[in-house]
Each structure stands twice: as structure tokens, then as C-alpha cells.
Design a protein around this motif. Structure first.
Motif, mmCIF file in Angstrom:
data_model
loop_
_atom_site.group_PDB
_atom_site.id
_atom_site.type_symbol
_atom_site.label_atom_id
_atom_site.label_comp_id
_atom_site.label_asym_id
_atom_site.label_seq_id
_atom_site.Cartn_x
_atom_site.Cartn_y
_atom_site.Cartn_z
ATOM 1 N N LEU A 10 0.761 -1.076 -0.016
ATOM 2 C CA LEU A 10 -0.216 0.217 -0.127
ATOM 3 C C LEU A 10 0.872 1.226 -0.009
ATOM 4 C CD1 LEU A 10 -2.719 1.547 0.292
ATOM 5 C CD2 LEU A 10 -2.523 1.205 2.717
ATOM 6 N N ARG A 11 0.585 2.086 -0.888
ATOM 7 C CA ARG A 11 1.125 3.259 -1.044
ATOM 8 C C ARG A 11 0.347 4.598 -0.982
ATOM 9 N NH1 ARG A 11 5.894 2.215 -5.699
ATOM 10 N NH2 ARG A 11 6.867 0.442 -4.631
ATOM 11 N N ILE A 19 -6.055 12.990 -1.717
ATOM 12 C CA ILE A 19 -5.369 11.512 -1.074
ATOM 13 C C ILE A 19 -5.491 10.484 -2.221
ATOM 14 C CG2 ILE A 19 -5.526 9.902 0.888
ATOM 15 C CD1 ILE A 19 -7.460 12.185 2.296
ATOM 16 N N THR A 20 -4.230 10.029 -2.389
ATOM 17 C CA THR A 20 -4.363 9.068 -3.372
ATOM 18 C C THR A 20 -3.882 7.661 -2.799
ATOM 19 O OG1 THR A 20 -3.967 10.622 -5.292
ATOM 20 C CG2 THR A 20 -3.490 8.218 -5.761
ATOM 21 N N ALA A 21 -4.591 6.568 -2.864
ATOM 22 C CA ALA A 21 -3.939 5.273 -2.387
ATOM 23 C C ALA A 21 -3.825 4.168 -3.563
ATOM 24 C CB ALA A 21 -4.773 4.914 -1.308
ATOM 25 N N ASN A 22 -2.506 3.718 -3.609
ATOM 26 C CA ASN A 22 -2.399 2.519 -4.430
ATOM 27 C C ASN A 22 -1.997 1.240 -3.756
ATOM 28 O OD1 ASN A 22 -2.381 4.236 -6.921
ATOM 29 N ND2 ASN A 22 -0.489 5.020 -6.284
ATOM 30 N N VAL A 23 -2.337 0.174 -4.431
ATOM 31 C CA VAL A 23 -1.928 -1.084 -3.961
ATOM 32 C C VAL A 23 -0.894 -1.664 -5.181
ATOM 33 C CG1 VAL A 23 -2.288 -3.571 -3.425
ATOM 34 C CG2 VAL A 23 -3.501 -1.568 -2.452
ATOM 35 N N ILE A 24 0.373 -1.682 -4.977
ATOM 36 C CA ILE A 24 1.389 -2.165 -6.042
ATOM 37 C C ILE A 24 1.666 -3.653 -5.869
ATOM 38 C CG2 ILE A 24 3.575 -1.631 -7.152
ATOM 39 C CD1 ILE A 24 1.629 0.720 -6.809
ATOM 40 N N ASP A 25 1.705 -4.259 -6.822
ATOM 41 C CA ASP A 25 2.247 -5.816 -7.065
ATOM 42 C C ASP A 25 3.645 -5.578 -7.117
ATOM 43 O OD1 ASP A 25 3.150 -8.366 -7.583
ATOM 44 O OD2 ASP A 25 1.393 -8.625 -8.992
ATOM 45 N N GLU A 80 -4.528 -12.722 -0.650
ATOM 46 C CA GLU A 80 -4.918 -13.480 0.779
ATOM 47 C C GLU A 80 -3.973 -13.293 1.665
ATOM 48 O OE1 GLU A 80 -3.334 -16.533 -1.602
ATOM 49 O OE2 GLU A 80 -4.827 -15.225 -1.980
ATOM 50 N N HIS A 81 -2.716 -13.275 1.420
ATOM 51 C CA HIS A 81 -1.544 -13.071 1.990
ATOM 52 C C HIS A 81 -1.269 -11.657 2.723
ATOM 53 C CE1 HIS A 81 -0.365 -17.064 1.243
ATOM 54 N NE2 HIS A 81 -0.399 -16.860 0.066
ATOM 55 N N GLY A 82 -2.012 -10.834 2.307
ATOM 56 C CA GLY A 82 -2.189 -9.366 2.933
ATOM 57 C C GLY A 82 -1.405 -8.451 2.028
ATOM 58 N N VAL A 83 -1.815 -7.148 2.481
ATOM 59 C CA VAL A 83 -1.080 -6.223 1.749
ATOM 60 C C VAL A 83 -0.226 -5.173 2.850
ATOM 61 C CG1 VAL A 83 -1.449 -3.865 0.733
ATOM 62 C CG2 VAL A 83 -2.976 -5.573 0.232
ATOM 63 N N HIS A 84 0.909 -5.082 2.314
ATOM 64 C CA HIS A 84 2.038 -4.720 3.418
ATOM 65 C C HIS A 84 2.208 -2.830 3.067
ATOM 66 C CE1 HIS A 84 3.914 -8.591 4.078
ATOM 67 N NE2 HIS A 84 3.188 -8.819 3.062
ATOM 68 N N THR A 85 2.542 -2.359 4.375
ATOM 69 C CA THR A 85 2.676 -1.063 4.491
ATOM 70 C C THR A 85 3.640 -0.674 5.523
ATOM 71 O OG1 THR A 85 1.657 1.142 4.067
ATOM 72 C CG2 THR A 85 0.623 -0.326 5.842
ATOM 73 N N ASN A 86 4.418 0.276 5.364
ATOM 74 C CA ASN A 86 5.181 0.992 6.296
ATOM 75 C C ASN A 86 4.758 2.182 6.780
ATOM 76 O OD1 ASN A 86 7.321 2.359 7.597
ATOM 77 N ND2 ASN A 86 8.739 0.975 6.702
ATOM 78 N N VAL A 87 4.142 2.268 7.938
ATOM 79 C CA VAL A 87 3.180 3.371 8.523
ATOM 80 C C VAL A 87 4.402 4.711 8.458
ATOM 81 C CG1 VAL A 87 1.828 4.403 10.136
ATOM 82 C CG2 VAL A 87 1.472 2.020 9.411
ATOM 83 N N PHE A 88 5.406 4.344 9.083
ATOM 84 C CA PHE A 88 6.342 5.426 9.390
ATOM 85 C C PHE A 88 6.669 6.087 8.066
ATOM 86 C CE2 PHE A 88 10.654 7.387 10.095
ATOM 87 C CZ PHE A 88 10.392 8.146 11.227
ATOM 88 N N LYS A 104 -3.212 10.595 11.121
ATOM 89 C CA LYS A 104 -4.711 10.506 11.198
ATOM 90 C C LYS A 104 -5.113 9.826 9.813
ATOM 91 C CE LYS A 104 -5.676 13.507 14.896
ATOM 92 N NZ LYS A 104 -5.995 14.651 15.209
ATOM 93 N N ILE A 105 -4.613 10.522 8.688
ATOM 94 C CA ILE A 105 -5.168 10.091 7.433
ATOM 95 C C ILE A 105 -4.554 8.750 7.006
ATOM 96 C CG2 ILE A 105 -4.840 10.645 4.990
ATOM 97 C CD1 ILE A 105 -6.618 12.654 6.576
ATOM 98 N N VAL A 106 -3.470 8.332 7.363
ATOM 99 C CA VAL A 106 -2.832 7.113 7.094
ATOM 100 C C VAL A 106 -3.573 5.961 8.016
ATOM 101 C CG1 VAL A 106 -0.778 5.516 7.226
ATOM 102 C CG2 VAL A 106 -0.638 8.022 6.496
ATOM 103 N N TRP A 107 -3.618 6.277 9.198
ATOM 104 C CA TRP A 107 -4.573 5.230 10.051
ATOM 105 C C TRP A 107 -6.034 5.145 9.465
ATOM 106 C CZ3 TRP A 107 -2.418 1.213 12.074
ATOM 107 C CH2 TRP A 107 -1.081 1.386 12.612
ATOM 108 N N SER A 108 -6.640 6.350 9.034
ATOM 109 C CA SER A 108 -8.085 5.946 8.683
ATOM 110 C C SER A 108 -8.115 5.315 7.500
ATOM 111 C CB SER A 108 -8.469 7.459 8.491
ATOM 112 O OG SER A 108 -8.611 8.207 9.533
ATOM 113 N N VAL A 109 -7.152 5.250 6.476
ATOM 114 C CA VAL A 109 -7.199 4.431 5.245
ATOM 115 C C VAL A 109 -6.968 2.951 5.791
ATOM 116 C CG1 VAL A 109 -5.972 4.017 3.183
ATOM 117 C CG2 VAL A 109 -6.424 6.242 3.863
ATOM 118 N N ILE A 110 -5.858 2.856 6.455
ATOM 119 C CA ILE A 110 -5.491 1.683 6.844
ATOM 120 C C ILE A 110 -6.746 0.742 7.879
ATOM 121 C CG2 ILE A 110 -4.043 0.173 8.439
ATOM 122 C CD1 ILE A 110 -1.834 1.996 7.647
ATOM 123 N N ASN A 111 -7.271 1.619 8.829
ATOM 124 C CA ASN A 111 -8.473 0.820 9.456
ATOM 125 C C ASN A 111 -9.692 0.761 8.524
ATOM 126 O OD1 ASN A 111 -6.882 0.826 11.837
ATOM 127 N ND2 ASN A 111 -7.518 2.856 12.387
#
Length: 134
Positions: A10-11, A19-25, A80-88, A104-111
Motif C-alpha cells: 500500500l502506497r 489523497i491517493t492510495a495505490n496497491v502495487i504488485d 489473501e496473504h495481505g497488503v504490506h505497508t510501512n506506516v512510518f 490520522k489520514i494514514v491510519w484512517s485508510v488502513i483501518n
């Protein structure tokens, strides 16, 4: 220390207006799913189109992204193995002035992704998870 190969990542990009969110393979660098508040349908849903400091807008981004990911999961084994992200890393991107608002924005998207059935693997355990929005 072994490097963990992440299949999906997740980026987030948080600009002054959007706000733009992408999931990259990670295996091929392709975008699996993407959503942005710049999209006409989402932009109209928020007052004046101002979404950057709005956790509710970020939650909608996460919800829409989760739906798009579920559609794409049919074509991408491994979700099914999940989407990884580095919050920091997402919170402290270059040029960010207000890391608290960014968190707050990052955690809102993740949650929101989690609440909508997407398995999120958060890296960087040193980051203060207390800003997580329930």
C-alpha cells in the motif's frame, strides 16, 4: 537480517488537496488497485473537494480501495496473504509539515481497509500505533 519480499504494498500520496492510495504488485511494479479523492465521484462527495485533512474522506478512500481490491483479487493470487505497508514511511514522506495530521489520514485508510476485509500487514513496529482510529 533477512529482507522480506512483499507481494503487495500500500502506497499513499497525501497532497495539499487530495489523497491517493495505490496497491502495487511488487513482483512486477504494476498497480493492482487505485483510488483518489481527485476522482469526480469522490471529489463531489466532499465539501469544497477539500479532503487532505479529513479522516472521513480517508476512510472512504480505504473503503473504495477495499472494494476495488476485492474485484482484482480474482485475478491476483496472493492478496489473501495481505497488503504490506510501512506506516512510518507513509507518515513521514519528504516535505510533510504536519506528521500528526498525516498519521490520522494514514491510519484512517488502513483501518477502513481492515474493516472492509483486507488483511493489512503494518511494518515498522516502532511507530506509535496509538493514533489508530477505531
Amino acid at each position: 537480517m533477512a529482507v522480506v519480499r512483499r507481494a503487495f504494498e500500500l502506497r499513499l500520496h497525501i497532497s495539499l488537496k487530495f489523497i491517493t492510495a495505490n496497491v502495487i504488485d511488487q513482483s512486477n511494479g504494476q498497480i493492482v488497485a487505485q483510488v483518489s479523492t481527485i476522482e469526480h465521484a469522490l471529489k463531489q462527495a466532499f465539501e469544497l473537494g477539500r479532503t487532505t485533512k479529513n479522516p472521513q474522506a480517508a476512510a472512504v478512500v480505504g473503503e473504495v480501495l477495499s472494494r476495488r481490491l476485492k474485484l482484482e483479487a480474482l485475478n491476483h493470487h496472493g492478496l489473501e496473504h495481505g497488503v504490506h505497508t510501512n506506516v512510518f514511511k507513509q507518515v513521514h514522506k519528504k516535505g510533510v509539515q504536519d506528521c500528526g495530521a498525516n498519521a490520522k489520514i494514514v491510519w484512517s485508510v488502513i483501518n477502513s481497509l481492515r474493516e472492509n476485509g483486507i488483511r493489512i500487514i503494518v511494518h515498522d513496529a516502532d511507530f506509535d500505533d496509538s493514533t489508530s482510529i477505531s
